[in-house]
Motif scaffolding. Structure first.
Motif, short mmCIF file in Angstrom:
data_model
loop_
_atom_site.label_atom_id
_atom_site.label_comp_id
_atom_site.label_asym_id
_atom_site.label_seq_id
_atom_site.Cartn_x
_atom_site.Cartn_y
_atom_site.Cartn_z
N LEU A 402 54.96 20.90 31.42
CA LEU A 402 56.69 20.64 31.45
C LEU A 402 56.76 19.69 32.81
O LEU A 402 55.96 19.71 34.19
N ASP A 403 56.91 18.52 32.46
CA ASP A 403 57.88 18.07 33.74
C ASP A 403 59.27 18.98 34.23
O ASP A 403 59.47 20.29 34.35
N ALA A 404 60.22 18.02 35.43
CA ALA A 404 60.85 19.01 35.78
C ALA A 404 62.10 19.04 35.24
O ALA A 404 62.65 20.09 36.33
N ALA A 410 54.80 13.57 29.19
CA ALA A 410 53.42 12.54 28.82
C ALA A 410 52.32 12.50 28.36
O ALA A 410 51.42 13.21 29.67
N GLY A 411 51.45 12.76 27.36
CA GLY A 411 49.73 12.86 27.41
C GLY A 411 49.35 14.24 27.53
O GLY A 411 47.84 14.36 27.58
N TYR A 412 50.12 15.62 27.47
CA TYR A 412 49.46 16.89 27.97
C TYR A 412 48.54 16.77 26.83
O TYR A 412 48.69 16.42 25.45
N PRO A 413 47.01 17.78 27.79
CA PRO A 413 46.44 17.38 26.04
C PRO A 413 46.92 18.29 24.84
O PRO A 413 47.58 19.47 24.87
N ASP A 414 45.83 17.64 24.07
CA ASP A 414 47.14 18.43 22.21
C ASP A 414 46.18 19.05 21.84
O ASP A 414 45.21 19.13 20.84
N ALA A 415 45.91 20.89 22.08
CA ALA A 415 44.72 21.56 21.73
C ALA A 415 45.35 21.99 19.71
O ALA A 415 46.25 21.79 19.65
N PRO A 416 44.56 21.79 18.83
CA PRO A 416 44.55 21.60 17.88
C PRO A 416 45.85 23.87 17.66
O PRO A 416 44.88 24.66 18.37
N GLN A 417 46.19 23.57 16.43
CA GLN A 417 46.68 24.51 16.54
C GLN A 417 45.58 25.83 15.32
O GLN A 417 45.13 25.79 15.16
N GLU A 418 46.45 27.04 15.60
CA GLU A 418 45.88 27.81 14.90
C GLU A 418 45.98 28.33 13.55
O GLU A 418 47.20 27.83 13.07
#
Length: 455
Positions: A402-404, A410-418
């Motif tokens: 999260l940002d402040a 922005a661009g936080y890694p998008d891990a696959p969903q369960e």
């Protein structure tokens, strides 16, 4: 968010370890006994395994593993979302930094206003360290639960001390106290040493405690000595265990005697056969005291804040292995028990059944019910903001993507969903192998590197 038209209450619990899941799920049941419980396990170092969840025994109607940013996205959905995403109450059962991140993330997710869940948080057990740090990281929740009168007074003092509102603090008790009262010694007489993952921290202290438990078994061959462990090798709990007792036990000269063994399982079931509980500072001591089981808090390594046994000053439970070997049985101080929530200072109500403990959650239950019924809840307002803690808060938020302002980076890694929930995760051998490798690095390689650096 919560709909005034749906009849069955719904509670969501976000937890990041086995013990916090236990606390969160059981707290949710205390606050909303008839609610549907949706569980979310925050993906990270201490995400509990299927075995750990089974040992804890706290059940949910649904349970899945999730990243923090994905949980926030789920909570952001409005009234048009599927009914399963609407919750009346949200229990944040996480470490302080995660709670703070979720509070800011939820504040951002609910910035448009409208109905939202009541946010509840608290502590899983004895609060003996980082009181101010942990409390201020939890500030901003609608309800901050205190497990005793002693804690409630301390919590309010911390909030008042920084000029923050303290009306969120509500006294209750630990949600997992209970079980059959202790009546008479078992056959064989059973001594339980409740080991802790991180207390004491160093090999010397842990080896010493194990040796004394083994010696107690050898001195008393008519007794059974159980060394109760929290996790099996490779599993994580709330705290990192760098020196598991399993490995230390394997090096005991001559091996463990026949009447001394390592045990796992639900603590309540172990207490069912316990005649003497021995620990350094585990919350298991409070569970034991609640049942009336003789309980000893060890002083062998000193009474120190680093060990947490200073919390038991005045309890009447402080004792050494030498004293226990000689037959001493501590007798707890009733006033201390009452202040610690083991015998909550809540008048029993014979007409409704039950004693003081059964009514320890009445105030919290009433507060939550009042907030759930409110037409409008104010925005979440944590004490820490980019203005009050500009050198501290951004790092905490970034750790959870999260940002402040509490928005996803922005661009936080998008891990696959369960797709199949926790059960599918348990069957996913590739991810289990990756997790095992990570844990090996944390438990084995990192400590070795630190030791090398001290040479």
């Amino acid at each position: 968010m919560p709909s005034p038209t749906h009849s069955a209450p719904r509670v969501a619990v976000l937890a990041d370890s086995d013990t916090r899941w236990k606390w969160g799920a059981l707290t949710a049941r205390r606050l909303q006994p008839d609610a549907r419980l949706d569980g979310y396990l925050l993906r990270g170092r201490a995400t509990p395994t299927v075995r750990q969840l089974g040992e804890v025994g706290a059940r949910a109607d649904s349970l899945r593993e999730i990243r923090g940013v994905d949980f926030l996205e789920l909570m952001e959905r409005g009234p048009e979302a599927a009914d399963r995403t609407r919750h009346d109450v949200l229990v944040l059962a996480c470490v302080g930094g995660a709670v703070q991140a979720m509070l800011h993330g939820l504040g951002h997710a609910w910035r448009a206003g409208g109905r939202r869940p009541v946010v509840v948080t608290g502590y899983v057990g004895v609060v003996y360290e980082k009181l101010a740090d942990g409390l201020l990281l939890r500030h901003g929740a609608d309800v901050v639960l205190a497990n005793s009168r002693h804690d409630a007074d301390r919590f309010r003092a911390v909030y008042r001390g920084v000029g923050a509102p303290d009306d969120s603090v509500v006294e209750c008790a630990l949600p997992f106290l209970g079980g059959a009262p202790y009546e008479a010694p078992h056959t064989p007489y059973t001594v339980v040493f409740a080991a802790q993952p991180s207390v004491p921290e160093h090999r010397e202290g842990r080896t010493y405690l194990l040796r004394r438990a083994v010696e107690h078994a050898r001195r008393h061959p008519d007794r059974e000595v159980l060394i109760k462990l929290r996790s099996r090798p490779g599993e994580h709990t709330t705290h990192i265990e760098e020196l598991p007792y399993q490995k230390l036990a394997a090096k005991v000269p001559g091996g463990l005697p026949a009447n001394c063994r390592l045990v796992y399982g639900n603590m309540g079931e172990v207490l069912d056969r316990t005649d003497l509980m021995v620990t350094v500072s585990s919350t298991a001591a409070l569970e034991s005291l609640h049942r009336g089981i003789p309980t000893a808090v060890l002083t062998d390594l000193g009474i120190r804040e680093a060990l947490g046994n200073h919390h038991f000053l005045g309890s009447g439970c402080l004792a050494s292995w030498d004293e226990l070997d000689a037959g001493h049985r501590p007798e707890p101080d009733p006033d201390w028990l009452a202040r610690q929530g083991v015998a909550p200072a809540v008048p029993p109500a014979p007409e409704t059944g039950g004693g003081a403990y059964e009514h320890a959650f009445d105030a919290a239950r009433d507060r939550v019910a009042e907030l759930v019924a409110a037409d409008h809840l104010p925005p979440l307002t944590p004490y820490y903001t980019p203005r009050t803690a500009p050198g501290y808060l951004p790092g905490i938020l970034a750790r959870y993507g999260l940002d402040a302002q509490g928005a996803p980076l922005a661009g936080y890694p998008d891990a696959p969903q369960e797709t199949g929930g926790l059960r599918q995760f348990a069957r996913d051998t590739v991810r289990e192998a990756a997790r095992g490798a990570y844990r090996h690095g944390v438990q084995r390689i990192a400590p070795a590197i630190r030791r090398w650096g001290q040479l």
